[in-house]
Design an enzyme around this catalytic site. Sequence first.
Site, PDB file in Angstrom:
ATOM      1  N   HIS A  79      11.744  25.274 -13.923  1.00 48.46           N
ATOM      2  CA  HIS A  79      10.618  25.493 -13.004  1.00 48.46           C
ATOM      3  C   HIS A  79       9.371  24.746 -13.474  1.00 48.46           C
ATOM      4  CE1 HIS A  79       8.883  29.451 -15.013  1.00 48.46           C
ATOM      5  NE2 HIS A  79       8.526  28.385 -15.672  1.00 48.46           N
ATOM      6  N   GLU A 107      10.256  28.095  -8.540  1.00 43.09           N
ATOM      7  CA  GLU A 107      11.532  28.436  -9.154  1.00 43.09           C
ATOM      8  C   GLU A 107      12.682  27.673  -8.491  1.00 43.09           C
ATOM      9  OE1 GLU A 107      11.307  29.949 -11.794  1.00 43.09           O
ATOM     10  OE2 GLU A 107      10.217  31.847 -11.742  1.00 43.09           O
ATOM     11  N   ASP A 115      -0.984  28.866 -11.817  1.00 42.16           N
ATOM     12  CA  ASP A 115      -0.372  30.098 -11.319  1.00 42.16           C
ATOM     13  C   ASP A 115      -1.069  31.343 -11.863  1.00 42.16           C
ATOM     14  OD1 ASP A 115       0.621  29.650 -13.904  1.00 42.16           O
ATOM     15  OD2 ASP A 115       2.621  29.140 -13.197  1.00 42.16           O
TER      16      ASP A 115
HETATM   17  P1  PGA Z   1       6.091  28.210 -22.072  1.00 45.74           P
HETATM   18  O1  PGA Z   1       6.299  28.213 -20.490  1.00 45.74           O
HETATM   19  O2  PGA Z   1       5.043  27.195 -22.367  1.00 45.74           O
HETATM   20  O3  PGA Z   1       5.617  29.591 -22.403  1.00 45.74           O
HETATM   21  O4  PGA Z   1       7.413  27.863 -22.675  1.00 45.74           O
HETATM   22  C1  PGA Z   1       6.474  27.010 -19.828  1.00 45.74           C
HETATM   23  C2  PGA Z   1       6.750  27.258 -18.380  1.00 45.74           C
HETATM   24  O5  PGA Z   1       7.423  28.245 -18.045  1.00 45.74           O
HETATM   25  O6  PGA Z   1       6.300  26.457 -17.555  1.00 45.74           O
END
Ligand code: PGA
Length: 266
Positions: free
Chosen positions: A156, A161, A83
């Site tokens: 997600h 989402e 992303d």
């Molecule tokens: P994080 O994010 O590794 O910063 O906890 C994970 C995600 O949102 O996929």
Amino acid sequence: MPASARELNLAGASVEVFADAATASRNAADRIASTIREASVTRGKAVLGLATGSTPIAIYARLVALHRSGELSFAQVRSYNLDEYYPIAPTDPNSYRAYMQKHLFDHVDIAPNHAHVLDGTVPEAFAASHAAEFDRWIEADGGLDLQLLGIGRNGHIGFNEPSDLSTEEAKALPTRLVSLHPVTTSDAAKDFGGEANVIPRALTVGIRPILAARSIVILALGANKAEAVAAALQGPITARVPASLLQTVPGKVAWLIDEAAAKQLV
Ligand code: PGA
């Protein structure tokens, strides 16, 4: 490869629970390194789906260390990041392009035209065609050997989402432009100096190309992920918890989690 403290089999996935985050990250890095070595030899290239966020930082540090010690080459690697914020300049420190350069690409021998991140600078009228093209690049490369994932507190994967879509509709989601969920915006606030500054939209690789990967490694570390992990592994398959859609591809998903993230599994 460091072994887990215990191993479970839930919803057709292997779930390895590690005593701490560092050991889980090292196991993930060693799996990626094995995939790179094997696919580079057998197919002449290794195609990886890569993730950003706080969780994979230690993984990339280990991969860079393996490269520096001469144990791992990225010369045959093609990578596709999950992303990118939209719109964003690649030089913005909050861009995932900048993150990938800083944590991995600048330190290994991957070719610049093999290290793909969705482009946060495409004109909006062309965002959909850029996203569709990204899916075509992955397919033209023969599909992903390994998709690395984190999980959001709202369940997600990538920036796919929670939604009210049917399971079938959610599984068919392609790479596309999306709006961030309030939980995601709140979690990103620390990076942007406040929630009001978080870029509210993003390009994300879709559920369909994620599920099509030949193997999926999903990492969840820390107590704040425990609820999402339990919902994804032991709750119903639903677009309300996008990571639960991984239950529809049994046999190719490895969850690597620490004890804190495992504590709501029953
Ligand atoms: P994080 O994010 O590794 O910063 O906890 C994970 C995600 O949102 O996929």
